[in-house]
Design an enzyme around this catalytic site. Structure first.
Site, PDB file in Angstrom:
ATOM      1  CD  GLU A  14      -0.351   5.257  -4.105  1.00 25.20           C
ATOM      2  OE1 GLU A  14       0.154   5.386  -2.824  1.00 25.20           O
ATOM      3  OE2 GLU A  14      -0.937   4.162  -4.126  1.00 25.20           O
ATOM      4  CG  ASP A  70      -2.013   1.145   1.229  1.00 26.00           C
ATOM      5  OD1 ASP A  70      -2.271   1.432   0.089  1.00 26.00           O
ATOM      6  OD2 ASP A  70      -2.434   1.404   2.412  1.00 26.00           O
ATOM      7  CG  ASP A 104      -8.143   4.697   0.247  1.00 21.90           C
ATOM      8  OD1 ASP A 104      -8.080   3.294   0.556  1.00 21.90           O
ATOM      9  OD2 ASP A 104      -7.356   5.307   0.870  1.00 21.90           O
TER      10      ASP A 104
HETATM   11  O1  MIG Z   1      -3.650   6.233   4.622  1.00 21.52           O
HETATM   12  O2  MIG Z   1      -3.389   0.633   5.653  1.00 21.52           O
HETATM   13  O3  MIG Z   1      -5.925   2.082   0.420  1.00 21.52           O
HETATM   14  O4  MIG Z   1      -6.869  -0.072   1.912  1.00 21.52           O
HETATM   15  O5  MIG Z   1      -6.453   0.054   4.749  1.00 21.52           O
HETATM   16  C1  MIG Z   1      -4.460   4.792   4.792  1.00 21.52           C
HETATM   17  C2  MIG Z   1      -4.367   1.699   5.826  1.00 21.52           C
HETATM   18  C3  MIG Z   1      -3.704   3.660   4.178  1.00 21.52           C
HETATM   19  C4  MIG Z   1      -4.755   3.042   2.479  1.00 21.52           C
HETATM   20  C5  MIG Z   1      -5.313   1.852   1.897  1.00 21.52           C
HETATM   21  C6  MIG Z   1      -6.380   1.282   2.532  1.00 21.52           C
HETATM   22  C7  MIG Z   1      -5.711   0.629   3.929  1.00 21.52           C
HETATM   23  C8  MIG Z   1      -5.264   1.866   4.550  1.00 21.52           C
HETATM   24  N1  MIG Z   1      -4.433   2.544   3.651  1.00 21.52           N
END
Ligand code: MIG
Length: 799
Positions: A408, A405, A483
């Site tokens: 980016e 995650d 999200d």
């Molecule tokens: O700033 O890890 O898209 O699926 O649950 C949020 C916490 C960070 C974004 C991800 C989401 C995940 C969440 N993450």
């Protein structure tokens, strides 16, 4: 401002007339009077690569997107010269290069225009960064439509849109937002029943304008780097998409369990909560294969650590979950907490693996653990080190998959939500700034993760899911759309985005079912599950800020309905697995937009709610509240309504009933759909008999069934089973020929064939050219079924 409008014309520079050209192997190089060079490489008769160097100097030829071994080779390469053009001719295409200004025109062998440059290649010098803004504009034909571009959250048909690609953490994004999590600079264009694709392999921020700024012009440009693009000819969309996927690479098969239903939340902790959730699935007999641990399982959000208070003995927990059929998936983010006591931090610091700013300081940014440094995944040594970090998680603790995650990369509380542009990257030995490496950062993290998980889970198959990605990243990982929000509009976007990702080479994708932000009503959740079970990746996930989102949280009715749909997904696993096989082998998208399957039918160019799951199931989600049904377009041909076997003739829009417990589903006539019994998780039971649902057709239809050991890599050594079925129906007869390839033999010995829509009563049976009695095949005339040895060669039923 960089746009392609005529107003900007002035700042642009253009190639002058060609002074020489030369053919060398598969490449034709041109030089213009003002020193511009163009290299055209013929990869296949239908695939040309174009590279332009405004000052005559090409960059080192390196791409993260292009697969190591794409198929290549052409049957013909001939050059014809006249006063105006230098024409390159292959077995499929003519490419005319204008002597006067280097503009390109692409034509089929009948001289039909596929696409012609408008301004063609032009550029603007970049004073601030050096190099150029590289631009391309092409004339668009009146009826032209456009598809593709990764996860872009907009209408399926891109005509009239301007889109830029720059991987960005976009919490609760909305429709038409530009710059989401992934950059896939590939689009498909279609006009006059001719399809072609453009893959602009440039990792800087890229921009696309599909007849928006100017009604008849399509253009694409980038903030830096090379004008380097691939032209891929169809004429079928399917040719374009499979060629693109071949060029940028196909993944290995995922473990079959990854096709099951997954449950996630931010976050399930402590251990007792995780167990409460998994036990509830089993207690309610709601099938589920995977449970996710979000960031709270870690110690202070430090990757590769466990919070021992919440998870005192992760290995035991993971084993217990496994014994109950649950695979544990753990999240891993790129940010490494600045903490001199933390081994991962210490090691990366010692080895000099963190990204640095232009003048030498480390790239520091705030994410969940607080202030962090970030590994430079574009350095192969860093990737190797990162891969090895997974040893404990995978080999010792037994986690089965990893979720990447924030790659980016996302940085909190800073403008732009990411690294500053001066950050330096190795880029596999082609040092550069973040402007060039940004869009591949997440892809390279996922690659390193894939290599690590694979190394330690071997001989089983790895499972990786990532949020950010670049073209070609499908080789390493599955993906989800980030999200999203629990709204009806997002359910529509979910449908558009997954069809789009499937067209963009990234079939193994899904959405947060029910929406990540905010809370769905029971009705929205139900409609979303109904769509989600027909997406290649099927996971419920939510932020947890807005209440619970397990299937039992919305009352009895929702639980019953969603369970029925998840059960249907489990029954269809052999069908879906076959579609995965076709994707992995041939680059065929797992779900197909209607335009993909019938581009000749202009109705499909804007019909995007409906899609084909695999090859033979037409799906149309309900995307509105209080619906009792909807109007939908039925693709041409005859289709069986899944719920009542009513046959409809396609090529028209019809009203379809779909109260909450139903959604419109149609099976193509002649299809043979394999089904497993309902299981609580993949491989819960040994399959004793395979069910084949056979849909009558007056005429011919082919179907396939792919099987293997469900995990491991033996399938690559020929231990798979690929059955192809040829169905042929007449008024008083139906026959099925079976052909089997491969060395794998499934656990079951028999198949049950259930016939739908037979226009006659079965009176006579012939198996492998010998007549047998009805009893011999345990015929059941009420449900029109019979049982037969799985390896029959031919079966004939007669009235
Ligand atoms: O700033 O890890 O898209 O699926 O649950 C949020 C916490 C960070 C974004 C991800 C989401 C995940 C969440 N993450």
């Amino acid at each position: 401002m960089i746009t392609n409008t005529e107003l900007e014309y002035k700042g642009n520079l253009f190639p002058a007339e060609i002074i020489s050209f030369k053919l060398n192997g598969d490449t034709i190089s041109f030089v213009t009077k003002n020193g511009v060079r163009l290299k055209i490489t013929v990869l296949r008769d239908s695939i040309f690569r174009f590279r332009y160097a405004p000052e005559g100097i090409f960059e080192n030829d390196f791409s993260y997107a292009i697969d190591e071994n794409p198929s290549s080779g052409f049957n013909k390469l001939e050059i014809v010269e006249d006063t105006e053009f230098i024409t390159i001719i292959t077995k499929k295409l003519k490419c005319k290069v204008a002597r006067i200004d280097l503009r390109i025109g692409m034509y089929d062998l009948n001289d039909r225009v596929i696409v012609e440059d408008e301004l063609g290649f032009h550029w603007e010098e970049s004073f601030e960064f050096g190099g150029n803004l590289v631009k391309m504009s092409k004339a668009s034909i009146e009826s032209e439509n456009f598809f593709g571009l990764g996860d872009t959250p907009t209408n399926f048909n891109l005509k009239g849109k301007e889109i830029s690609l720059w991987n960005t953490d976009q919490y609760a994004y909305g429709k038409d937002l530009n710059e989401l999590y992934k950059a896939v600079p590939f689009y498909v264009a279609l006009h006059n029943n001719l399809a072609y694709g453009v893959f602009f392999d440039n990792t800087f921020k890229t921009h696309f304008d599909f007849c928006k700024d100017r009604r008849n012009i399509t253009s694409f440009w980038a903030d830096g780097g090379e004008m380097n693009y691939y032209f891929i000819y169809g004429p079928q969309i399917s040719d374009v998409v499979t060629s693109y996927t071949d060029l940028t690479g196909k993944p290995e098969l995922p473990p079959m369990w990854a096709l099951g239903y997954h449950q996630s939340k931010w976050s399930y902790f402590p251990e007792s909560k995780v167990k409460e959730i998994t036990s509830k699935f089993r207690e309610l007999k709601f099938p589920c294969d995977a449970i996710y641990l979000d960031i709270d399982y870690m110690e202070g959000f430090r990757c590769f650590t466990w919070n021992k208070e919440f998870f005192p003995d992760p290995k035991r927990m993971v084993q217990e979950l496994e014994a109950d059929g649950f695979k544990t998936i753990a999240i891993i983010d790129p940010g490494i907490k600045i903490d001199p006591e933390y081994s991962v931090f210490k090691e990366a610091l010692e080895k000099d693996f963190f990204c640095k700013r232009a003048d030498g300081p480390y790239m520091r940014g705030k994410v969940w653990p607080g202030e962090c440094y970030f590994p430079d995944y574009t350095n192969p040594e860093v990737r190797e080190w990162w891969a090895d970090l997974y040893q404990e998680l995978i080999a010792e603790i037994g986690v089965k998959g990893v979720w990447n995650d924030m790659n980016e990369p996302a940085v909190m509380e800073v403008p732009g939500k990411t690294f500053p542009m001066d950050v330096r990257h190795d880029y596999d030995g082609n040092p550069c700034s973040h402007r060039k490496a940004h869009n591949v950062y997440g892809m390279q993290m996922a690659k390193a993760t894939y290599e690590g998980v694979k190394k330690f889970i071997y001989p089983k198959r790895p499972f990786v899911i990532t949020r950010a990605n670049y073209a070609g990243g499908q080789r390493y990982t599955s993906t989800w759309t980030g999200d999203n929000v629990a709204t009806w509009e997002h359910l529509y976007l979910a449908n558009m985005q997954i069809q789009r990702l499937c067209m963009s080479g990234m079939s193994f994708s899904g959405t947060d079912i029910g929406g990540f932000a905010e809370q769905p009503s029971g009705e929205l959740f139900t409609r979303w599950i109904q769509l989600g079970v027909f997406h290649p990746f099927c996971r419920t996930h939510s932020s947890g800020d807005h209440g619970d989102q397990e299937p039992w949280c919305f009352g009895e009715e929702v639980l019953e309905i969603t369970k029925k749909f998840v059960e249907l997904r489990y029954q269809l696993i052999p069908y879906l697995y076959t579609a995965f096989h076709q994707y992995v082998e041939d680059g065929v998208p797992i779900i197909k937009p209607l335009v993909y399957v019938d581009q000749e039918d202009v109705q499909t160019h804007y019909r995007s709610d409906e899609f084909i799951f695999g090859n033979q199931i037409l799906v149309c989600p309900i995307q509105e509240p209080n619906a009792l049904g909807r109007r939908m377009y039925i693709s041409r041909g005859k289709w069986f309504n899944y719920w009542d076997d009513e046959v409809v003739e396609g090529g028209k829009e019809i009203w379809v009933d779909a109260p909450l417990h139903k959604m419109p589903l149609y099976i193509k006539e002649g299809a043979i759909i394999p089904k497993y019994p309902v299981q609580q998780y993949v491989d819960e039971i040994e399959i004793k008999e395979l069910l084949l649902e056979v849909y009558y057709k007056h005429g011919l239809e082919n179907s396939e069934l792919y099987e293997d050991a469900h995990d491991g890599f033996d399938y690559k050594k020929g231990r798979y089973s690929l059955r192809s079925f040829k169905l042929s129906g007449k008024l008083q007869e139906i026959s099925i020929q079976q052909h089997k390839d491969g060395k794998y033999s499934a656990s079951y010995e028999t198949m049950k064939l259930r016939f739908h829509g037979l226009p006659f009563e079965i009176k006579k049976l012939i198996v492998d050219n010998e007549e047998v009695s009805l009893e011999f095949l345990k015929i059941d005339l009420k449900e029109n079924s019979l049982i037969i040895n799985k390896d029959f060669n031919s079966l004939q039923l007669m009235g």
